[in-house]
Design a protein around this motif. Structure first.
Motif, PDB file in Angstrom:
ATOM      1  N   SER A 190       0.832  -1.201   0.000  1.00 54.56           N
ATOM      2  CA  SER A 190       0.000   0.000   0.000  1.00 54.56           C
ATOM      3  C   SER A 190       0.868   1.253   0.000  1.00 54.56           C
ATOM      4  O   SER A 190       1.829   1.357   0.744  1.00 54.56           O
ATOM      5  CB  SER A 190      -0.908   0.012   1.223  1.00 54.56           C
ATOM      6  OG  SER A 190      -1.629   1.209   1.263  1.00 54.56           O
TER       7      SER A 190
ATOM      8  N   ALA B  36     -13.847  -0.435  -4.706  1.00 57.39           N
ATOM      9  CA  ALA B  36     -12.580  -0.935  -5.246  1.00 57.39           C
ATOM     10  C   ALA B  36     -12.669  -1.314  -6.723  1.00 57.39           C
ATOM     11  O   ALA B  36     -11.718  -1.107  -7.473  1.00 57.39           O
ATOM     12  CB  ALA B  36     -12.110  -2.143  -4.438  1.00 57.39           C
TER      13      ALA B  36
ATOM     14  N   VAL C 149     -10.713   3.719  -1.718  1.00 56.96           N
ATOM     15  CA  VAL C 149     -11.560   2.882  -0.867  1.00 56.96           C
ATOM     16  C   VAL C 149     -11.563   3.464   0.547  1.00 56.96           C
ATOM     17  O   VAL C 149     -10.524   3.873   1.054  1.00 56.96           O
ATOM     18  CB  VAL C 149     -11.027   1.429  -0.826  1.00 56.96           C
ATOM     19  CG1 VAL C 149     -11.780   0.596   0.199  1.00 56.96           C
ATOM     20  CG2 VAL C 149     -11.095   0.781  -2.203  1.00 56.96           C
TER      21      VAL C 149
ATOM     22  N   ASN D 108     -12.985   1.810   3.923  1.00 58.34           N
ATOM     23  CA  ASN D 108     -13.614   0.624   4.487  1.00 58.34           C
ATOM     24  C   ASN D 108     -13.806   0.803   5.983  1.00 58.34           C
ATOM     25  O   ASN D 108     -12.894   1.252   6.683  1.00 58.34           O
ATOM     26  CB  ASN D 108     -12.731  -0.613   4.214  1.00 58.34           C
ATOM     27  CG  ASN D 108     -13.516  -1.904   4.238  1.00 58.34           C
ATOM     28  OD1 ASN D 108     -14.741  -1.892   4.300  1.00 58.34           O
ATOM     29  ND2 ASN D 108     -12.815  -3.014   4.192  1.00 58.34           N
TER      30      ASN D 108
ATOM     31  N   TRP E 195     -17.445  -2.630  -0.200  1.00 58.75           N
ATOM     32  CA  TRP E 195     -16.026  -2.562  -0.551  1.00 58.75           C
ATOM     33  C   TRP E 195     -15.852  -2.727  -2.068  1.00 58.75           C
ATOM     34  O   TRP E 195     -15.132  -1.973  -2.704  1.00 58.75           O
ATOM     35  CB  TRP E 195     -15.232  -3.634   0.201  1.00 58.75           C
ATOM     36  CG  TRP E 195     -13.794  -3.650  -0.185  1.00 58.75           C
ATOM     37  CD1 TRP E 195     -12.786  -2.933   0.392  1.00 58.75           C
ATOM     38  CD2 TRP E 195     -13.195  -4.381  -1.255  1.00 58.75           C
ATOM     39  NE1 TRP E 195     -11.597  -3.181  -0.262  1.00 58.75           N
ATOM     40  CE2 TRP E 195     -11.827  -4.065  -1.281  1.00 58.75           C
ATOM     41  CE3 TRP E 195     -13.687  -5.279  -2.210  1.00 58.75           C
ATOM     42  CZ2 TRP E 195     -10.940  -4.604  -2.203  1.00 58.75           C
ATOM     43  CZ3 TRP E 195     -12.817  -5.822  -3.127  1.00 58.75           C
ATOM     44  CH2 TRP E 195     -11.458  -5.483  -3.124  1.00 58.75           C
ATOM     45  N   SER E 196     -16.523  -3.725  -2.649  1.00 59.03           N
ATOM     46  CA  SER E 196     -16.337  -4.010  -4.082  1.00 59.03           C
ATOM     47  C   SER E 196     -16.856  -2.867  -4.957  1.00 59.03           C
ATOM     48  O   SER E 196     -16.291  -2.598  -6.018  1.00 59.03           O
ATOM     49  CB  SER E 196     -16.996  -5.339  -4.470  1.00 59.03           C
ATOM     50  OG  SER E 196     -18.404  -5.257  -4.438  1.00 59.03           O
TER      51      SER E 196
ATOM     52  N   THR F 233      -5.881   3.507  -1.749  1.00 61.58           N
ATOM     53  CA  THR F 233      -6.160   3.311  -3.165  1.00 61.58           C
ATOM     54  C   THR F 233      -6.006   1.828  -3.478  1.00 61.58           C
ATOM     55  O   THR F 233      -4.955   1.236  -3.178  1.00 61.58           O
ATOM     56  CB  THR F 233      -5.183   4.135  -4.027  1.00 61.58           C
ATOM     57  OG1 THR F 233      -5.313   5.515  -3.664  1.00 61.58           O
ATOM     58  CG2 THR F 233      -5.480   3.967  -5.507  1.00 61.58           C
ATOM     59  N   PHE F 234      -7.034   1.224  -4.049  1.00 55.88           N
ATOM     60  CA  PHE F 234      -6.960  -0.188  -4.420  1.00 55.88           C
ATOM     61  C   PHE F 234      -6.021  -0.312  -5.617  1.00 55.88           C
ATOM     62  O   PHE F 234      -6.270   0.251  -6.680  1.00 55.88           O
ATOM     63  CB  PHE F 234      -8.359  -0.725  -4.741  1.00 55.88           C
ATOM     64  CG  PHE F 234      -8.384  -2.202  -5.003  1.00 55.88           C
ATOM     65  CD1 PHE F 234      -7.925  -3.110  -4.056  1.00 55.88           C
ATOM     66  CD2 PHE F 234      -8.886  -2.692  -6.197  1.00 55.88           C
ATOM     67  CE1 PHE F 234      -7.959  -4.472  -4.301  1.00 55.88           C
ATOM     68  CE2 PHE F 234      -8.923  -4.051  -6.455  1.00 55.88           C
ATOM     69  CZ  PHE F 234      -8.464  -4.947  -5.502  1.00 55.88           C
ATOM     70  N   SER F 235      -4.933  -1.037  -5.439  1.00 62.40           N
ATOM     71  CA  SER F 235      -3.842  -1.042  -6.422  1.00 62.40           C
ATOM     72  C   SER F 235      -4.255  -1.599  -7.788  1.00 62.40           C
ATOM     73  O   SER F 235      -3.755  -1.132  -8.809  1.00 62.40           O
ATOM     74  CB  SER F 235      -2.642  -1.824  -5.879  1.00 62.40           C
ATOM     75  OG  SER F 235      -3.010  -3.165  -5.617  1.00 62.40           O
TER      76      SER F 235
END
Length: 155
Positions: free
Chosen positions: A57, A122, A91, A93, A118-119, A83-85
Motif C-alpha cells: 500500500s 474498489a 476505498v 472501508n 467494498w467491491s 487506493t486499491f492497487s
C-alpha cells in the motif's frame, strides 16, 4: 488501562505507523484470523497478510475507536482509507473487529465489513453491479488467497 485494551491500541497504532513487525508481535503463536476476503488464516498467514498489505500500500491511512473489553474478548471499530492497487480507485472501508485473547496476545481476530460496499468502491461499476454475487465475492477471495500464497512463497 486494561491489558487487552492496551494490546488493541498497540496493534492499531502499529498499523497506523505501517509497522507490520509490531503488529505481528501482537498475535499469539496459534492465532487465527478471518474476514470477508481473507478467510480462516492461521498465525503464519495472518502475519504475512499484514506484511503484504502494508508493504504494497502506498497511501494507507487507518483510524480506530470504540474499544470495548469483556474478560478475554474485545471489540473495536477501525477504518481504512487507501487506493486499491488493481484499479487505482479510492476505498474507505469501515470494519468491526472482534478479538479473543490468550496469554496476553490476540488469539482469534475476526473482522467484518460489507464486501459489496467494498467491491463497489474498489472495482467500480462491476463491483456495483455484481459485487453482491457469490461468484464475484468468491473471485475476490480466490485472488486474495493467491496473492497471499505468492507473497509467502517469495518471502
Amino acid at each position: 488501562m486494561e491489558q487487552h485494551e492496551l494490546l488493541i491500541r498497540q496493534f492499531y497504532t502499529a498499523f497506523q505507523k505501517r509497522d507490520y513487525a509490531a503488529m505481528q508481535e501482537c498475535y499469539h503463536a496459534d492465532a487465527s484470523f478471518h474476514d470477508p476476503v481473507f478467510q480462516d488464516l492461521n498465525a503464519k498467514q495472518v502475519r504475512a497478510m499484514w506484511q503484504m498489505l502494508l508493504t504494497s500500500s502506498k497511501d494507507l491511512k487507518v483510524s480506530f475507536s470504540d474499544i470495548h473489553i469483556a474478560g478475554d474478548t474485545g471489540t473495536c471499530t477501525w477504518e481504512a482509507w487507501y487506493t486499491f492497487s488493481k484499479t487505482g480507485k479510492p476505498v474507505h472501508n469501515v470494519i468491526n473487529a472482534s478479538f479473543q485473547f490468550k496469554d496476553g496476545k490476540i488469539f482469534q481476530h475476526h473482522d467484518s465489513f460489507d464486501l459489496w460496499r467494498w467491491s463497489k468502491q474498489a472495482l467500480g461499476l462491476s463491483g456495483l453491479l455484481l459485487g453482491w454475487s457469490p461468484m464475484v465475492q468468491n473471485k475476490i477471495r480466490a485472488t486474495a488467497k493467491h496473492s497471499l500464497a505468492k507473497f509467502m512463497s517469495a518471502s
